[in-house]
Design a protein around this motif. Structure first.
Motif, PDB file in Angstrom:
ATOM      1  N   GLY A 621      -8.488 -29.049  23.369  1.00 11.62           N
ATOM      2  CA  GLY A 621      -7.270 -29.318  24.121  1.00 11.62           C
ATOM      3  C   GLY A 621      -7.129 -30.757  24.578  1.00 11.62           C
ATOM      4  N   THR A 662     -12.294 -26.356  28.085  1.00 10.15           N
ATOM      5  CA  THR A 662     -10.923 -26.198  27.617  1.00 10.15           C
ATOM      6  C   THR A 662      -9.975 -26.908  28.566  1.00 10.15           C
ATOM      7  OG1 THR A 662     -11.413 -24.053  26.600  1.00 10.15           O
ATOM      8  CG2 THR A 662      -9.092 -24.567  27.035  1.00 10.15           C
ATOM      9  N   PRO A 664      -6.329 -27.415  29.829  1.00 10.98           N
ATOM     10  CA  PRO A 664      -5.059 -26.684  29.756  1.00 10.98           C
ATOM     11  C   PRO A 664      -3.964 -27.536  29.125  1.00 10.98           C
ATOM     12  CG  PRO A 664      -6.038 -26.494  31.945  1.00 10.98           C
ATOM     13  CD  PRO A 664      -6.826 -27.533  31.207  1.00 10.98           C
TER      14      PRO A 664
END
Length: 669
Positions: A621, A662, A664
């Motif tokens: 991400g 990760t 967002p």
């Protein structure tokens, strides 16, 4: 609208507050080498605002006492209007997203017709108009899909527009009064770039970059003929009276419009960015790499030097007007030259009021001892003090594709000149080590060999040429040995140094500079002995995979990432056999840190992997906003690395013991 004094004061306050807010703290002890399980707690990253701010420009044109420039690297691009009487930005508008998918980041092509400004964008090849009278911006037409360029625009005397495009190698006609479009087709088999166009009442003149041809298209019926064949790709074209001029490498082509009386003028080793005719038929030429301006008339044995408005600049456009010559510099500048006295006045467009924005960075380098981070952008290196958050923006002559540190100096390999520079971070002084030459203008990788005290550079050529090079550069004297075609008929995308054994490993690309058919089907790895300056061996690790993005050697294993077939492998150097391999969602660069091998990739959402027997996902991400290739700058003694999240500078945790980090989607700009 005219920016007011209060607006400028407000902008200065905002910038000062932003710099204060992005002060970067020292690395916390919790993330040291002896990290505890608590170090795996979310979020595992911190952002520090735009990594690189830019005021660079691409297209430029002049109309009715105003100049119009288009920014480079901003999404969406900015069109700025400059009052030539005051040299101040008086209006700015954004180019809206086109109906098709994808966002423009700039516009090389600009022209004027019927009182409107026309703009051709990239990497979405779209045509826009701007009406200075109303301030309206309108999307008119798309000439292809995402990944294309409108490289050039020209206006015929009747107001009809002509566009040269990439990668289809075509010239298009657009009639502003009706919106009618005509496609003249591919002008030469295999051509991708119509890099320059000019037009008169009867013909369109097109310069082909891959094939080096100057073509004429009859406007009445679309008939195509070749006017001249250049020794290299044609990057600039201009017409006046019965003559056409075209820049072909280090040669100026000068030919009658009927194809007769062809002349070739040696430019003395320089190439040209742009050509413009004055009303009296005098041609003005802007050169690279020095940024020198020349005067030329048919019959001259050589151009006459007028001066160098700003050393090392690229010139986006020249506009002659009587005894005054106006030029626009790629780094974000505008200058005027008095043709009688040769005096030059230079205007920095940011200081003139151009709004800066966050660009896609080229490269990153950490100097842990100085607590400094260097981020390469377009014509600039941003130096960040990691203790205070203070930052400086240092001008450099191009795009720093790769940077290394040697002692207290930083060295950068610059595109598109193929120049190697030394940067003194303390003073901001730049020293040129000269140009690699021999067509090697696209540097991809750079390493410093402490054993021999030399810089090693991997390069690709520009244009229709397959032969890349390994260069060995003395950082003190600038002396260079350039080993062209070290991997036969392949350019070099990467190198990895085994300093203890005096061997540098090279990763190839069978496509070379592009635009000419490859002779090989698989990219090679070669081992080059720095003592004997000979290739020890060469292998093709994966048959049919044509382009390496990066290679790195660690503990007797060579790790590689392929570009066009996104994947990785590990090859045992003793046996030269692959022991592990697998697919990746994208491609990028490899880094070795604390005994582990990391790969950072983009065009897959922005991921980082640990490579061993498999590719273990460590972070995802991060976004796909690198301009050259995603890179990592690790902090010694920790699992923290400086990288990007979107276009923001970020410090991310890449501890192989932790679950994958990760980011967002809302965090990625």
């Amino acid at each position: 609208m005219h920016p007011s004094r209060s607006r400028r004061r407000a902008r200065a306050v905002i910038v000062s507050a932003l710099l204060a807010a992005t002060a970067i703290p020292p690395a916390p002890g919790a993330l040291a080498a002896t990290a505890s399980p608590a170090s795996c707690a979310a979020p595992g990253y911190q952002t520090f605002g735009p990594a690189s701010l830019t005021g660079a420009i691409v297209g430029a044109t002049v109309h009715d006492g105003k100049a119009y420039v288009v920014t480079r690297g901003l999404k969406p691009p900015l069109l700025a209007e400059i009052d030539l009487a005051t040299n101040k930005v008086v209006r700015e508008v954004r180019l809206p997203d086109a109906p098709a998918a994808g966002e423009a980041e700039g516009a090389w092509a600009t022209t004027v017709s019927g009182g409107k400004i026309y703009i051709g964008t990239y990497p979405v090849p779209d045509l826009y108009s701007f009406d200075p009278a109303t301030g309206e911006v309108q999307h008119l037409r798309s000439f292809g899909r995402n990944g294309g360029f409108v490289w050039s625009l020209a206006t015929a005397p009747d107001g009809t527009l002509y566009a040269g495009t990439y990668p289809d190698g075509r010239v298009w006609e657009y009639v502003p009064s009706t919106g009618a479009v005509r496609d003249f087709g591919v002008l030469a088999a295999g051509e991708r770039y119509v890099r320059a166009v000019a037009a008169d009442a009867d013909n369109v003149y097109a310069g082909l970059l891959d094939k080096g041809k100057l073509m004429a298209i009859r406007r009445s019926d679309g008939a195509v003929r070749q006017l001249a064949q250049g020794p290299a790709g044609i990057g600039a074209v201009a017409e006046h009276g019965d003559r056409v001029l075209a820049a072909s490498g280090t040669t100026l082509l000068d030919v009658r419009k009927d194809g007769t009386d062809p002349r070739s003028v040696d430019l003395g080793g320089v190439t040209l960015d742009t050509i413009a005719f004055g009303a009296d038929g005098t041609a003005y030429l802007a050169s690279r790499p020095n940024g020198t301006v020349y005067r030329y008339r048919t019959g001259d044995s050589a151009p006459t030097e007028l001066g160098t408005p700003r050393l090392g600049e690229e010139t986006r456009r020249l506009v002659p007007d009587g005894d005054r010559l106006t030029g626009f510099s790629g780094s974000g500048g505008m200058w005027t030259m008095d043709l009688t006295t040769k005096a030059v006045t230079y205007t920095d467009l940011i200081e003139a009021g151009l709004t800066t924005g966050s660009e896609r960075p080229q490269s990153i380098l950490l100097d842990h001892g100085r607590r400094a981070l260097y981020i390469g952008g377009h014509y600039a290196v941003t130096v960040r003090d990691l203790s205070t958050g203070a930052q400086r923006r240092l001008w450099v002559p191009g795009e720093p594709k790769a940077m290394v540190r040697r002692g207290d100096k930083v060295y950068a390999a610059i595109y598109p000149s193929g120049q190697i520079i030394e940067l003194d971070p303390g003073t901001g002084r730049i020293r040129s080590l000269g140009y690699l030459g021999q067509g090697q203008q696209r540097p991809w990788d750079l390493e410093y060999d402490p054993r021999t005290d030399k810089l090693l550079v991997a390069t690709a050529p520009l244009g229709a040429n397959l032969k890349g090079a390994l260069s060995v550069v003395d950082p003190d004297t600038g002396d260079k040995q350039v080993y062209v075609d070290v991997i036969p008929d392949q350019s070099l995308m990467s190198l990895s140094l085994d300093s203890a054994n005096g061997v540098v490993y090279l990763g190839g690309d069978v496509l070379g500079g592009g635009g000419t058919p490859p002779t090989k089907t698989s990219a090679s790895v070669a081992a080059f002995d720095l003592a004997t300056r000979k290739v020890l061996w060469q292998v093709d690790p994966v048959q049919g995979y044509r382009t390496f993005q990066d290679i790195k050697v660690h503990n007797g294993v060579l790790y590689g990432v392929y570009k066009r077939n996104a994947s990785w492998f590990a090859m045992d150097l003793a046996t030269r056999t692959i022991t592990h391999q697998g697919a990746l969602p994208g491609y990028g660069e490899i880094e070795v840190h604390r005994g582990r091998v990391f790969a950072s990739t983009y065009f897959g959402g922005g991921n980082v992997y640990a490579l061993h027997t498999e590719a273990k996902l460590l972070a995802t991400g991060l976004g796909d906003e690198w301009y050259t290739n995603p890179q990592l700058a690790f902090e010694p003694g920790s699992w923290n690395a400086w990288a990007l999240i979107g276009r923001d500078l970020a410090r991310i945790r890449l501890d192989p013991r932790c679950p994958a980090l990760t980011v967002p989607a809302a965090v990625t700009p």
